[in-house]
Design an enzyme around this catalytic site. Structure first.
Site, PDB file in Angstrom:
ATOM      1  NE  ARG A  40      11.246 -34.721  39.390  1.00  0.00           N
ATOM      2  CZ  ARG A  40      11.034 -34.670  37.876  1.00  0.00           C
ATOM      3  NH1 ARG A  40       9.738 -34.571  37.403  1.00  0.00           N
ATOM      4  NH2 ARG A  40      11.915 -34.985  37.002  1.00  0.00           N
ATOM      5  CD  GLU A 179       9.915 -31.453  28.605  1.00  0.00           C
ATOM      6  OE1 GLU A 179       9.667 -32.072  29.774  1.00  0.00           O
ATOM      7  OE2 GLU A 179       9.932 -32.129  27.671  1.00  0.00           O
TER       8      GLU A 179
HETATM    9  C1  UD1 Z   1      11.948 -36.186  30.561  1.00  0.00           C
HETATM   10  C2  UD1 Z   1      11.612 -35.284  29.241  1.00  0.00           C
HETATM   11  C3  UD1 Z   1      10.039 -35.527  28.895  1.00  0.00           C
HETATM   12  C4  UD1 Z   1       9.555 -36.910  29.016  1.00  0.00           C
HETATM   13  C5  UD1 Z   1      10.172 -37.618  30.497  1.00  0.00           C
HETATM   14  C6  UD1 Z   1       9.866 -38.977  30.328  1.00  0.00           C
HETATM   15  C7  UD1 Z   1      13.394 -33.496  28.772  1.00  0.00           C
HETATM   16  C8  UD1 Z   1      13.548 -32.165  28.967  1.00  0.00           C
HETATM   17  N1  UD1 Z   1      12.037 -34.200  29.398  1.00  0.00           N
HETATM   18  O1  UD1 Z   1      11.471 -35.385  31.611  1.00  0.00           O
HETATM   19  O2  UD1 Z   1       9.839 -34.919  27.729  1.00  0.00           O
HETATM   20  O3  UD1 Z   1       8.247 -36.911  28.936  1.00  0.00           O
HETATM   21  O4  UD1 Z   1      11.467 -37.461  30.656  1.00  0.00           O
HETATM   22  O5  UD1 Z   1      10.319 -39.927  31.573  1.00  0.00           O
HETATM   23  O6  UD1 Z   1      14.167 -34.288  28.449  1.00  0.00           O
HETATM   24  N2  UD1 Z   1      19.629 -36.297  32.945  1.00  0.00           N
HETATM   25  C9  UD1 Z   1      20.969 -36.283  32.913  1.00  0.00           C
HETATM   26  N3  UD1 Z   1      21.564 -34.964  32.748  1.00  0.00           N
HETATM   27  C10 UD1 Z   1      20.945 -33.742  32.822  1.00  0.00           C
HETATM   28  C11 UD1 Z   1      19.468 -33.760  33.048  1.00  0.00           C
HETATM   29  C12 UD1 Z   1      18.874 -35.071  33.275  1.00  0.00           C
HETATM   30  O7  UD1 Z   1      21.839 -37.086  32.314  1.00  0.00           O
HETATM   31  O8  UD1 Z   1      21.241 -32.813  32.777  1.00  0.00           O
HETATM   32  C13 UD1 Z   1      19.288 -37.606  32.857  1.00  0.00           C
HETATM   33  C14 UD1 Z   1      18.328 -38.159  34.361  1.00  0.00           C
HETATM   34  O9  UD1 Z   1      19.173 -38.534  35.096  1.00  0.00           O
HETATM   35  C15 UD1 Z   1      17.210 -39.049  33.859  1.00  0.00           C
HETATM   36  C16 UD1 Z   1      16.928 -38.337  32.284  1.00  0.00           C
HETATM   37  O10 UD1 Z   1      17.942 -37.691  31.938  1.00  0.00           O
HETATM   38  O11 UD1 Z   1      17.599 -40.342  33.859  1.00  0.00           O
HETATM   39  C17 UD1 Z   1      15.520 -37.699  32.369  1.00  0.00           C
HETATM   40  O12 UD1 Z   1      15.626 -36.372  33.429  1.00  0.00           O
HETATM   41  P1  UD1 Z   1      14.341 -36.311  33.976  1.00  0.00           P
HETATM   42  O13 UD1 Z   1      14.957 -35.119  34.713  1.00  0.00           O
HETATM   43  O14 UD1 Z   1      14.049 -37.320  34.914  1.00  0.00           O
HETATM   44  O15 UD1 Z   1      13.349 -35.700  33.218  1.00  0.00           O
HETATM   45  P2  UD1 Z   1      11.944 -35.693  33.339  1.00  0.00           P
HETATM   46  O16 UD1 Z   1      11.564 -34.312  34.003  1.00  0.00           O
HETATM   47  O17 UD1 Z   1      11.352 -36.862  33.705  1.00  0.00           O
HETATM   48 CA    CA Z   2      12.160 -38.928  34.179  1.00  0.00          CA
END
Ligand code: UD1
Ligand code: CA
Length: 510
Positions: A40, A179
């Site tokens: 994003r 979510e």
């Molecule tokens: C996530 C939460 C959501 C919360 C929000 C808060 C989940 C499914 N959702 O959503 O409930 O309200 O954060 O900010 O967890 N990452 C990894 N490996 C992966 C996927 C993500 O390391 O396979 C890391 C990303 O780099 C990031 C963090 O996890 O730093 C969160 O991922 P992101 O995609 O930002 O989640 P949100 O959609 O924001």
């Molecule tokens: Ca996030």
């Protein structure tokens, strides 16, 4: 007057707000999720490497965790794994590679071996950098005291869109995290959000995670789904509401980054104001996280203080100035629109307006550098002055020396740089050119307009320009000659008079 006991209480209370005191959590491993790309943001740079408040998101998260003194801190890396690892390598963080990135739950599965036999697992996203150590400490103690399987850091916000929502079972326990993409219309009204910061009891987390299925449109394993599984088993799941909802802001978009940056900047300004610094129109002033200042220093609007800049007491940094890795003693005045980079000002100095102090400059006590002066690798001795329009590079000036307007040190021959050494109590006349390498001895004079290519010994006069010739009456004679050669032609004055009368004639004819 405060008694010693009361004083101790004040000191203790003041310490509570800081992020620095260590509290050992040797049974806990901290996992920072930082493998995602950050689609994003529309950037070639991994999300967690984007800066806010003068540091990368990732570094801020790690710094908030360090005082918790856990067994170890793990970073789950994937996108630009090498760069993310490099960004935090000095902070004693171990990296675990998640390849491919199949969701936040999958990231935890990948980390399982590195987590080992830790009792507690504290999870943070790498993109929510405003969280404070104190809030994490409180989360961990709620978890420990409540003997919970999981404790979620939540926040109550006015605009919950984009975040997972907390579905409560009762006032004190959580049923699930839903979510944003999976909310029912009624659930959309819920304004308690999941921060993605949790504390898990490891023995409860692993079996629950094993049951999570990738049942969502991204086919990812969501860590959030482990919450509903734990709650369904009757395990205690708690949610602790963050005291300030701004602390859990995640950075998914550039607008989020700008908002988070603004909050960091505000925190830093407040820190300096609390320490006794006056900041005018604070919202226009940008201060890096490592900047320090003494008391009674005044910072005018639109100033930037960056890097490891340190200001003494009673300094004035006037509008439009930018300081980066600048070290200022007490009582320094930086006049408007001045740049100071990687340089030392000992104290009592005045620089600017419109001065450029480049790396390696050292202004000793009371030295002055004025408008439109550039210095580079230059020592300006005690009480010496370079008041206007000069370039002083690779030069060393003694004390109480005066450099006239327009003086230039020619330090560069196109290949190499050479030094200029100027002694104490030297007077360099205006518009002089000092061709390095060259030395001007103590107490010497250089005549204005000189091009100095040879050393000037102490107390001597260096004069390196043609002697003036004055020819009395020359100009008057010249004018007479010119008038004579124009004889017969119309003089410019007459011609314009003719034009004017013609124009007047035209207007009359109208
Ligand atoms: C996530 C939460 C959501 C919360 C929000 C808060 C989940 C499914 N959702 O959503 O409930 O309200 O954060 O900010 O967890 N990452 C990894 N490996 C992966 C996927 C993500 O390391 O396979 C890391 C990303 O780099 C990031 C963090 O996890 O730093 C969160 O991922 P992101 O995609 O930002 O989640 P949100 O959609 O924001
Ligand atoms: Ca996030």
């Amino acid at each position: 007057m405060a008694t010693p006991v009361a004083l101790r209480a004040i000191v203790k209370r003041a310490g509570r707000g800081e992020n620095t005191r260590a509290m050992p959590n040797k049974d806990a491993v901290i996992v920072i999720l930082a493998a995602g790309k950050g689609t994003r943001l529309k950037s070639s740079l991994a999300k967690v490497l984007h800066p806010a408040g003068g540091r990368s998101l990732m570094e801020s998260v790690v710094r908030a965790c360090l005082p918790l003194a856990p067994k170890k801190i793990l970073a789950i890396v994937g996108h630009q794994a090498e760069q993310v690892t490099a960004a935090i390598k000095l902070l004693d963080v171990e990296s675990v590679l998640q390849q491919p990135q199949n969701g936040t739950g999958h990231a935890m599965v990948v980390a399982k071996r590195a987590i080992g036999n830790a009792k507690l697992v504290v999870v943070l996203p790498g993109d929510a950098p405003l969280v404070r150590t104190e809030t994490l400490k409180a989360l961990i103690s709620t978890h420990r005291n409540g003997k919970a399987a999981a404790t979620i850091l939540s926040a109550v916000v006015t605009d919950p869109s984009g975040y997972g929502r907390i579905l409560r079972k009762s006032e004190n326990s959580v049923a699930a995290i839903v979510e944003d993409s999976q909310l029912t219309p009624e659930q959309r009204e819920l304004n308690e959000i999941n921060s993605s910061i949790y504390c898990f009891s490891a023995d409860k987390l692993w079996p629950a995670l094993a049951q999570v299925k990738p049942e969502n449109k991204h086919r990812e394993i969501y860590l959030t789904d482990a919450i509903a599984i734990l709650a369904a088993k009757g395990e205690p799941v708690l949610a602790q509401i963050a005291p300030d909802p701004r602390e859990v802001l995640g950075c998914n978009t550039r607008a989020d980054l700008a908002e988070v940056d603004a909050i960091f900047r505000e925190r830093k300004r407040n820190e300096l104001m609390t320490a006794g610094v006056t900041i005018q129109l604070p919202e226009t002033v940008l201060i890096g996280p490592d900047v320090t200042s003494g008391e009674d220093t005044v910072i005018e609007p639109c100033v930037q203080l960056l890097g490891k800049t340190r200001l003494g007491a009673n300094c004035t940094i006037r509008t439009g100035s930018v300081l980066h890795d600048a070290v200022l003693g007490d009582g320094v005045t930086v006049e408007p629109h001045t740049m100071i980079f990687e340089s030392h000002l000992d104290g009592g100095n005045t620089v600017g307006p419109f001065a450029r102090i480049r790396p390696g400059s050292h202004l000793k006590k009371g030295a002055r550098v004025g408008n439109f002066v550039e210095t580079k690798k230059a020592v300006i001795g005690e009480g010496s002055k370079v008041p206007h329009l000069s370039y002083i590079g690779d030069a060393k000036l003694g004390s109480h020396t005066n450099i006239g307007a327009g003086t230039i040190t020619c330090n560069y021959d196109g290949v190499n740089k050479f030094p200029t050494i100027i002694g104490n109590r030297v007077f360099i006349g205006s518009d002089s050119v000092l061709v390095a390498p060259v030395k001007i001895g103590d107490g010497a004079y250089v005549a204005a307009g000189s091009t100095i290519t040879e050393n000037v010994p102490p107390n001597a006069l260096g004069l390196a320009r043609n002697r003036q010739t004055t020819k009395p009456g020359w100009a008057a004679k010249k004018r007479r000659e010119m008038a004579a050669s124009n004889h017969g032609k119309k003089s410019p004055k007459k011609r314009s008079a003719v034009k004017k009368s013609r124009r007047r004639g035209k207007s009359r004819r109208k």
